[in-house]
Write a protein that holds these residues in place. Structure first.
Motif, mmCIF file in Angstrom:
data_model
loop_
_atom_site.group_PDB
_atom_site.id
_atom_site.type_symbol
_atom_site.label_atom_id
_atom_site.label_comp_id
_atom_site.label_asym_id
_atom_site.label_seq_id
_atom_site.Cartn_x
_atom_site.Cartn_y
_atom_site.Cartn_z
ATOM 1 N N ASP A 78 35.278 25.103 -9.690
ATOM 2 C CA ASP A 78 34.499 24.339 -10.679
ATOM 3 C C ASP A 78 34.117 25.281 -11.814
ATOM 4 O OD1 ASP A 78 34.655 22.107 -9.165
ATOM 5 O OD2 ASP A 78 32.612 22.210 -8.355
ATOM 6 N N ALA A 79 33.704 26.483 -11.437
ATOM 7 C CA ALA A 79 33.309 27.475 -12.451
ATOM 8 C C ALA A 79 34.509 27.876 -13.308
ATOM 9 C CB ALA A 79 32.712 28.709 -11.770
ATOM 10 N N VAL A 80 35.671 27.989 -12.684
ATOM 11 C CA VAL A 80 36.898 28.296 -13.417
ATOM 12 C C VAL A 80 37.075 27.274 -14.541
ATOM 13 C CG1 VAL A 80 39.411 27.962 -13.196
ATOM 14 C CG2 VAL A 80 38.239 29.556 -11.683
ATOM 15 N N GLN A 81 36.929 26.011 -14.172
ATOM 16 C CA GLN A 81 37.121 24.927 -15.134
ATOM 17 C C GLN A 81 36.080 25.000 -16.247
ATOM 18 O OE1 GLN A 81 39.972 23.551 -14.123
ATOM 19 N NE2 GLN A 81 39.969 22.758 -16.214
ATOM 20 N N GLN A 82 34.817 25.161 -15.810
ATOM 21 C CA GLN A 82 33.721 25.160 -16.780
ATOM 22 C C GLN A 82 33.751 26.367 -17.714
ATOM 23 O OE1 GLN A 82 29.973 24.901 -14.672
ATOM 24 N NE2 GLN A 82 30.487 22.766 -14.242
ATOM 25 N N GLU A 83 33.968 27.535 -17.120
ATOM 26 C CA GLU A 83 33.829 28.778 -17.893
ATOM 27 C C GLU A 83 35.106 29.148 -18.649
ATOM 28 O OE1 GLU A 83 31.074 30.331 -18.267
ATOM 29 O OE2 GLU A 83 29.850 29.472 -16.677
ATOM 30 N N LEU A 84 36.259 28.887 -18.034
ATOM 31 C CA LEU A 84 37.509 29.354 -18.644
ATOM 32 C C LEU A 84 38.411 28.207 -19.091
ATOM 33 C CD1 LEU A 84 38.468 32.169 -16.055
ATOM 34 C CD2 LEU A 84 37.012 32.390 -18.062
ATOM 35 N N GLY A 85 38.074 26.978 -18.661
ATOM 36 C CA GLY A 85 38.892 25.813 -19.045
ATOM 37 C C GLY A 85 40.220 25.761 -18.313
ATOM 38 N N GLY A 86 40.377 26.576 -17.271
ATOM 39 C CA GLY A 86 41.619 26.577 -16.489
ATOM 40 C C GLY A 86 41.881 27.979 -15.956
ATOM 41 N N ILE A 87 43.031 28.134 -15.284
ATOM 42 C CA ILE A 87 43.292 29.419 -14.629
ATOM 43 C C ILE A 87 44.789 29.722 -14.611
ATOM 44 C CG2 ILE A 87 43.486 28.473 -12.259
ATOM 45 C CD1 ILE A 87 41.430 31.563 -13.025
ATOM 46 N N ASP A 88 45.137 30.971 -14.830
ATOM 47 C CA ASP A 88 46.540 31.389 -14.804
ATOM 48 C C ASP A 88 46.819 32.383 -13.672
ATOM 49 O OD1 ASP A 88 47.238 30.109 -17.483
ATOM 50 O OD2 ASP A 88 45.561 31.412 -18.034
ATOM 51 N N ILE A 89 45.779 33.139 -13.304
ATOM 52 C CA ILE A 89 45.959 34.218 -12.326
ATOM 53 C C ILE A 89 44.812 34.180 -11.313
ATOM 54 C CG2 ILE A 89 46.021 36.727 -12.023
ATOM 55 C CD1 ILE A 89 46.614 36.800 -15.154
ATOM 56 N N VAL A 90 45.156 34.202 -10.038
ATOM 57 C CA VAL A 90 44.111 34.312 -9.015
ATOM 58 C C VAL A 90 44.426 35.520 -8.135
ATOM 59 C CG1 VAL A 90 43.111 33.232 -6.964
ATOM 60 C CG2 VAL A 90 43.550 31.855 -9.008
ATOM 61 N N VAL A 91 43.479 36.424 -8.039
ATOM 62 C CA VAL A 91 43.622 37.544 -7.116
ATOM 63 C C VAL A 91 42.672 37.284 -5.946
ATOM 64 C CG1 VAL A 91 43.520 40.032 -6.785
ATOM 65 C CG2 VAL A 91 44.164 39.112 -9.008
ATOM 66 N N ALA A 92 43.255 36.904 -4.817
ATOM 67 C CA ALA A 92 42.461 36.657 -3.611
ATOM 68 C C ALA A 92 42.288 38.012 -2.934
ATOM 69 C CB ALA A 92 43.184 35.664 -2.714
#
Ligand code: BGC
Length: 268
Positions: A78-92
């Motif tokens: 949810d924060a990804v959406q709110q703060e960045l408007g989307g996501i390209d890279i996830v480092v788990a």
């Protein structure tokens, strides 16, 4: 590698308030990405890291979440959406150790390590893939629909007495990563892992703090030095960038040769 190779990309790094995660978050920001700095208990550290990223002209946001819980991962995205408007890279990346000899290992410590190091990475990756699909491909940003990088360990390959929970989680992570990579590659989602060896962070302080400990540890590292978090971060930047666009389902060992059976240097 191209300068600012992550320019315009949006990244999430879990467990980024210390150690390897911190170094990856900083390196991503230096390479031009906007970075969500996830933490569970290290709030002050996460805030300081974000402050320092911003002082250098980068973009960072601290986000609290326990990635071992489905609601934690949902909140993170949810924060990804709110703060960045989307996501390209996830480092788990978030990971813990709770060490004990096999018959002393409590179910609680077994579960905690599996929950964070394996289930947490699974939950996070699942949310990531759903997010990538909703967004669709934007080749102006990246050649891939999305990139996932797991922080694994040399112990996905090297058995580790006294750490059966940790080695089991990392062994599981290896096949989770490879299965996901195989399943998702046709959608242009790249899934890879980094397997660090002995990197100087808080998780293994006991192993490198004393002179005697350091000497013992170095016997396991042909390259003759203990790794720094930045050694891992540089590889993470490359794996997350289009420079590695044809790299799919691979584990990059960043370990100074720890996986080369150093005991066989003499004899055998
Ligand atoms: C562990 C460290 C250890 C290293 C090499 C890592 O995955 O977290 O504690 O020093 O592997 O054995």
């Amino acid at each position: 590698m191209s300068d600012r190779s992550l320019r315009g990309q949006r990244a999430l790094v879990t467990g980024a308030s210390s150690g390897i995660g911190e170094a990856i978050a900083r390196a991503f920001a230096d390479a031009g990405a906007s970075v969500l700095v996830n933490y569970r208990s290290g709030r002050d550290d996460a805030e300081r890291i974000v402050r320092e990223i911003r002082e250098k002209g980068g973009r960072g946001v601290p986000v609290h979440a326990d990635v071992s819980k489905p609601e934690g991962c949902r909140r993170l995205f949810d924060a990804v959406q709110q703060e960045l408007g989307g996501i390209d890279i996830v480092v788990a990346n978030a990971g813990i150790q709770r060490d004990a000899a096999f018959t002393d290992l409590t179910l609680e410590d077994w579960r905690q390590v599996i929950d964070v190091n394996l289930t947490g990475q699974f939950l996070c990756a699942q949310e990531a893939v759903r997010c990538f699909r909703r967004q669709g491909l934007d080749t102006a940003r990246s050649r891939a629909l999305g990139k996932i990088v797991f922080t694994s360990s040399v112990h996905q390959a090297i058995p580790w007495a006294g750490h059966s929970n940790y080695a089991s989680a990392k062994g599981g992570l290896k096949l989770l990563m490879e299965t996901m990579a195989q399943e998702l590659a046709s959608e242009k989602i790249r899934v890879n892992a980094i397997a660090p060896g002995a990197i100087k962070t808080a998780i293994n302080r006991e192993a490198w703090e004393s002179e005697a400990g350091r000497k013992r540890l170095l016997e396991l590292i042909p390259y003759g030095r203990i790794g720094e978090p930045e050694d891992v971060a540089k590889v993470a930047v490359w794996l997350a960038s289009d420079d590695s666009d044809y790299v799919v389902g691979t584990t990059m060992f960043v370990d100074g040769g720890m996986t080369l059976y150093p005991a066989f240097r003499e004899g055998g």
